[in-house]
Write an enzyme that holds these catalytic residues in place. Sequence first.
Site, mmCIF file in Angstrom:
data_model
loop_
_atom_site.group_PDB
_atom_site.id
_atom_site.type_symbol
_atom_site.label_atom_id
_atom_site.label_comp_id
_atom_site.label_asym_id
_atom_site.label_seq_id
_atom_site.Cartn_x
_atom_site.Cartn_y
_atom_site.Cartn_z
ATOM 1 N N HIS A 1 0.827 -1.202 0.000
ATOM 2 C CA HIS A 1 0.000 0.000 0.000
ATOM 3 C C HIS A 1 0.866 1.258 0.000
ATOM 4 C CE1 HIS A 1 -2.963 -2.761 2.292
ATOM 5 N NE2 HIS A 1 -3.099 -2.910 0.989
ATOM 6 N N ASP B 1 -5.877 6.640 0.940
ATOM 7 C CA ASP B 1 -5.899 5.365 0.237
ATOM 8 C C ASP B 1 -7.137 4.580 0.659
ATOM 9 O OD1 ASP B 1 -5.415 3.899 2.544
ATOM 10 O OD2 ASP B 1 -3.701 2.824 1.729
#
Length: 481
Positions: A28, A124
Amino acid sequence: MLALVFVSDMESEMETHVVLLSSPGLGHLTPVLELAKRLATLSNSKVTIFVVPSLSAAESLVIQSFMSLNLCRIILLPPPDISHLVHADAAVVTRIAVIMREIKPAFSSAVSALSVPPTLFIVDLFGYESMDFADQFKIPKFVYIPSHAGFLALTLYLPVLDEVVKGEYVDEKDALFIPGCRPLQLEDVVDPMLCRSDQQYLEYLNMGIKIPMADGILLNTWEELEPATLAALRNDKLWGGISKAPIYPVGPTVTTPNRPIDSNKSEMFLWLDKQPSESVLYISFGSGGILTKEQMRELALGLQLSQQRFIWVVRTPVVAKSCDGSFFTVGNDCNDERLASYLPEGFLDWSNNMGLIISDWAPQVEILRHQSVGGFLSHCGWNSTLESITHGVPLIAWPLYAEQRMNATLLVEELKIAVRSKTLPSKEIVGREEIKLMVKRLMVDEEGHTMRARVKQLKLSGEKAWNHNGSSFKALAQLMR
């Protein structure tokens, strides 16, 4: 690691300011850092990245390398203690979601202390709960999905599926319908959908509910890679009642090495230099993927039967069948002697002439861009997938967890740049004979040459997307405007 993005107005004398917050895990963090690079260089924005350190040594190396570029400011936040909130065996999705909730107070204080206030929020996919800070600052809020359009479609449509499907998704008779997209085969559902009573399902469902509330959604893909799925997502008749957020494909954003490939050459690159063009198979299961001891032995024997050159990033196997056991700790258990003990007798002697075994971590992008590398046996994480495509390397798809089964199907059936085993590696042991056949299909047979030519066309497509008039360049410019 955690990271989130803000961008300030480009008006008069105000300084443009981008702040990033990514969810834990190298998979990520990396795309968020690369997005930050784009924002810093293409929009001349000031960039601040908030990071919560994890236990991963590999993440620390990535952060240090990124900081050396002097493009962005990185601020470390104290990692939250979640031991009293989740069980030690809780799924990765659950643990990440809880971390992102628990970090909100510290993150809010840190953002409030910035000398230049944010004027645009980009979180995110796991940072969706922090979007309420945007309302506090009275600024637009965006979500960055570091994956492909098909994954976004499933995420956005999940609240509908949750109402329509009454039992377990994997027990349905037919594939799952998603408007305008290829039907989702039941074996390809993402991990949180495997058991509806598990907390990770509720976390993923909440994600599907909250993400459409953003003012826009960024994707790590590009128009030319997934035209049909992107067109479906923008079709108001199909999706207008589910999500009206504009979609900005701003990919491929992949890791770019900080040094030339010919500087400070290691033994590995000296060995690669001696191999024929496109003759080496690179094998890695990403920042969190691990194999069982039995599967590791079968893979080694399959390589030996194939008689093909290779570089294999080997990690200590697991006793139980857990595919993501090193998600938070990759790069911390490097021990060559211990790893060698898990390999079949005689394999190391054979590999002395045919390949290299690397413990835990390797400079993947530098390897994939070397002219001697002609194939990638990959877990099909989206970062690795894009790194393979952008360097013109076809794949052997070996999905393990998360959305990797979806990715593998995209690579094999739609893009046609990968081969895969008949059975899912996450469910059954893939035998040495099948491994031998897959390796030879990719590295020797005409089928592999055809896929290699096709992936090189996709590589050019990705490069054009970031040209001055390219689709991703325009999408980022539109976002900044």
